[in-house]
Design an enzyme around this catalytic site. Structure first.
Site, short mmCIF file in Angstrom:
data_model
loop_
_atom_site.label_atom_id
_atom_site.label_comp_id
_atom_site.label_asym_id
_atom_site.label_seq_id
_atom_site.Cartn_x
_atom_site.Cartn_y
_atom_site.Cartn_z
N ARG A 38 101.65 -37.75 27.53
CA ARG A 38 101.64 -36.27 27.54
C ARG A 38 100.74 -35.78 28.67
O ARG A 38 100.92 -34.69 29.20
CB ARG A 38 101.17 -35.71 26.19
CG ARG A 38 100.93 -34.19 26.24
CD ARG A 38 100.98 -33.48 24.89
NE ARG A 38 100.29 -34.17 23.83
CZ ARG A 38 98.95 -34.22 23.68
NH1 ARG A 38 98.16 -33.61 24.55
NH2 ARG A 38 98.42 -34.88 22.68
N TYR A 41 114.24 -13.96 36.87
CA TYR A 41 115.11 -14.77 36.01
C TYR A 41 115.06 -14.22 34.57
O TYR A 41 113.99 -13.79 34.12
CB TYR A 41 114.62 -16.22 36.07
CG TYR A 41 115.39 -17.16 35.20
CD1 TYR A 41 116.67 -17.57 35.56
CD2 TYR A 41 114.85 -17.65 34.01
CE1 TYR A 41 117.40 -18.44 34.76
CE2 TYR A 41 115.56 -18.52 33.21
CZ TYR A 41 116.84 -18.90 33.58
OH TYR A 41 117.54 -19.75 32.78
N ASP A 53 108.43 -17.74 42.28
CA ASP A 53 109.48 -18.66 41.84
C ASP A 53 110.39 -18.93 43.04
O ASP A 53 111.07 -18.04 43.53
CB ASP A 53 110.26 -18.01 40.68
CG ASP A 53 111.36 -18.91 40.11
OD1 ASP A 53 111.86 -19.78 40.85
OD2 ASP A 53 111.74 -18.71 38.95
N LYS A 65 117.56 -27.11 38.89
CA LYS A 65 118.56 -26.56 39.80
C LYS A 65 118.66 -27.43 41.06
O LYS A 65 119.09 -28.55 40.99
CB LYS A 65 118.23 -25.10 40.11
CG LYS A 65 117.89 -24.27 38.87
CD LYS A 65 119.07 -24.10 37.93
CE LYS A 65 118.69 -23.47 36.59
NZ LYS A 65 117.91 -22.24 36.67
C1 LIG Z 1 116.99 -21.71 35.85
C2 LIG Z 1 115.87 -20.91 36.37
C3 LIG Z 1 114.65 -20.86 35.71
C4 LIG Z 1 114.40 -21.56 34.38
O1 LIG Z 1 114.48 -22.94 34.53
P1 LIG Z 1 114.85 -23.94 33.31
O2 LIG Z 1 114.67 -25.27 33.93
O3 LIG Z 1 116.25 -23.63 32.90
O4 LIG Z 1 113.88 -23.64 32.23
C5 LIG Z 1 113.62 -20.12 36.27
N1 LIG Z 1 113.80 -19.45 37.44
C6 LIG Z 1 114.97 -19.46 38.09
C7 LIG Z 1 115.10 -18.69 39.36
C8 LIG Z 1 116.04 -20.19 37.60
O5 LIG Z 1 117.21 -20.18 38.26
#
Ligand SMILES: *Cc1c(COP(=O)(O)O)cnc(C)c1O
Length: 408
Positions: free
Chosen positions: A64, A117, A189, A214
């Site tokens: 962890r 998001y 982000d 992604k």
């Molecule tokens: C998908 C996404 C997230 C969240 O990510 P997860 O891995 O699904 O929790 C956050 N920010 C953006 C821009 C995203 O496309």
């Protein structure tokens, strides 16, 4: 830390995504990073164990907290973002929420944009207020408005660029400067851009976050998240994760690492295809509007050019005829999953109405500038001409509207 005199900082990002972070963890001559499926790590004497536990010596205690496979993933992304440190998470949302909960306290004031998001938006609207954190969501395109809001106080500026799903671009350099003037922390982000196209830390951000689910992983087969930044800040986020427990699984780390070997090749192809497709869509009569930062018609094209090396693999377009048109168009695509993810090797398409903004009402979506006829199209690594042909055959099935002007 480098055999053969290899320093990741001395090579270009594409080479870093192949080599960075690995050699220290290769086992008995293996050329590939092992997946260490071990919950804990044993010691022969208590002194060594104690020193590792106190952080006086490198090593692992409990997965962890740290794990060798997970470490390699963190190191690779750290090198790509040019950061001092990085800490990974089970998902992108875990990375985002840990970052917010690490640095915010009752009475803190967050300035953010409306186009974050969907999950992030929920943190701002539903979760943080319960802890008496004030969040102001500003119009994403109105940089002066965001600055004015920060003048009222800003402990944390939260940005995302390009945004989901309308690909708005925010000026990270300009807004970071304003946030720092207020003593605020800047969190960006960078999921849509990827570190191949954009490095927010170089533009003044303090922390950069990715949903590794992604583009970083790129194969839609593993979830993950990561936060990169200066050692001093990342250490705090790491401590939050250590206790709150949103740790990345070693197998997921391995899949993400394997995906990252081709990050630069995928992103290069996706940048190129997305731009070609966006330009082509702009000239199609069934298409109302195309949203892509690489188009000269994009309201913040100059900002995008200033801060991005490529414009990314996601574009959106709206169809004449609204959601009815979307409903008849999407099932005709042969080279696209109709699904909620993005950034994968396969093209993925979907309407915000059933993906990113499913929880919003039609009114709310309209207020966010998301037309009901919008389609988010995440370009895969297929040959561009095949994707164009696929889009063409699906568009050709839509009824042609005559004499209707969209004001384009
Ligand atoms: C998908 C996404 C997230 C969240 O990510 P997860 O891995 O699904 O929790 C956050 N920010 C953006 C821009 C995203 O496309």
């Amino acid at each position: 830390m480098s055999r053969k005199g290899f320093h990741p900082e001395s090579v270009s990002p594409g080479t870093r995504s192949v080599w960075a972070g690995e050699e220290e963890y290769l086992l008995q001559g293996s050329t590939q990073v092992p997946v260490v499926h071990s919950v804990s790590f044993g010691y022969e004497n208590l002194e060594d164990w104690h020193e590792v536990a106190l952080g006086k010596r490198e090593g692992h205690i409990y997965s962890r907290i740290t794990n060798p496979t997970v470490k390699v993933f963190e190191e690779k992304v750290r090198c790509l973002e040019g950061a001092e440190a990085a800490v990974s998470f089970a998902t992108g949302m875990a990375a985002i929420s840990a970052s917010l909960f690490t640095f915010l306290s009752p009475g803190s004031r967050v300035v953010a944009i409306k186009d974050t998001y969907g999950g992030t938006n929920k943190l701002f609207l539903d979760f943080l207020p319960r802890f008496h954190v004030e969040t102001v969501l500003c119009d994403t395109h109105d940089f002066a408005g965001i600055e004015a809001e920060m003048d009222q106080g800003c402990d944390l500026l939260y940005l995302e660029t390009p945004t989901n799903p309308t690909l708005k671009v925010v000026d990270v350099e300009r807004l970071s400067r304003a946030a720092h003037g207020q003593g605020g922390l800047v969190v960006v982000d960078n999921t849509f851009a990827t570190p191949i196209n954009q490095n927010p830390l170089n533009l003044g951000a303090d922390l950069v976050i990715h949903s590794a689910t992604k583009f970083l992983g790129g194969h839609a087969d593993a979830l993950g998240g990561i936060v990169c930044g200066p050692e001093e800040l990342v250490r705090k986020v790491y401590h939050y994760r250590e206790i709150n427990g949103g740790t990345l699984h070693p197998m997921a780390a391995y899949l993400l690492l394997r995906g990252m070997k081709t990050l630069h090749l995928r992103v290069r192809q996706q940048n190129e295809s997305a731009l070609t497709i966006a330009r082509w869509l702009e000239s199609q009569p069934q298409v109302d509007r195309v949203y892509y930062p690489g188009l000269e018609s994009h309201p913040h094209y100059e900002t995008a050019r200033k801060q991005m090396r490529g414009f990314g693999g996601v574009l959106s377009f709206s169809l004449e005829g609204g959601f009815d048109a979307v409903r008849s168009f999407l099932p005709h695509l042969r080279l696209a999953h109709l699904a909620a993810n993005l950034g994968s090797v396969e093209t993925v398409a979907g309407p915000p109405r059933t993906t990113s903004h499913v929880e919003c009402t039609e009114e709310e979506r309209r207020a966010m500038g998301i037309p009901e006829g919008l389609i988010r199209y995440s370009v895969g690594i297929e040959e561009t001409e095949d994707l164009l042909a696929d889009l063409k055959q699906a568009l050709d099935r839509l009824p042609r509207r005559t004499g209707v002007s969209s004001g384009k």
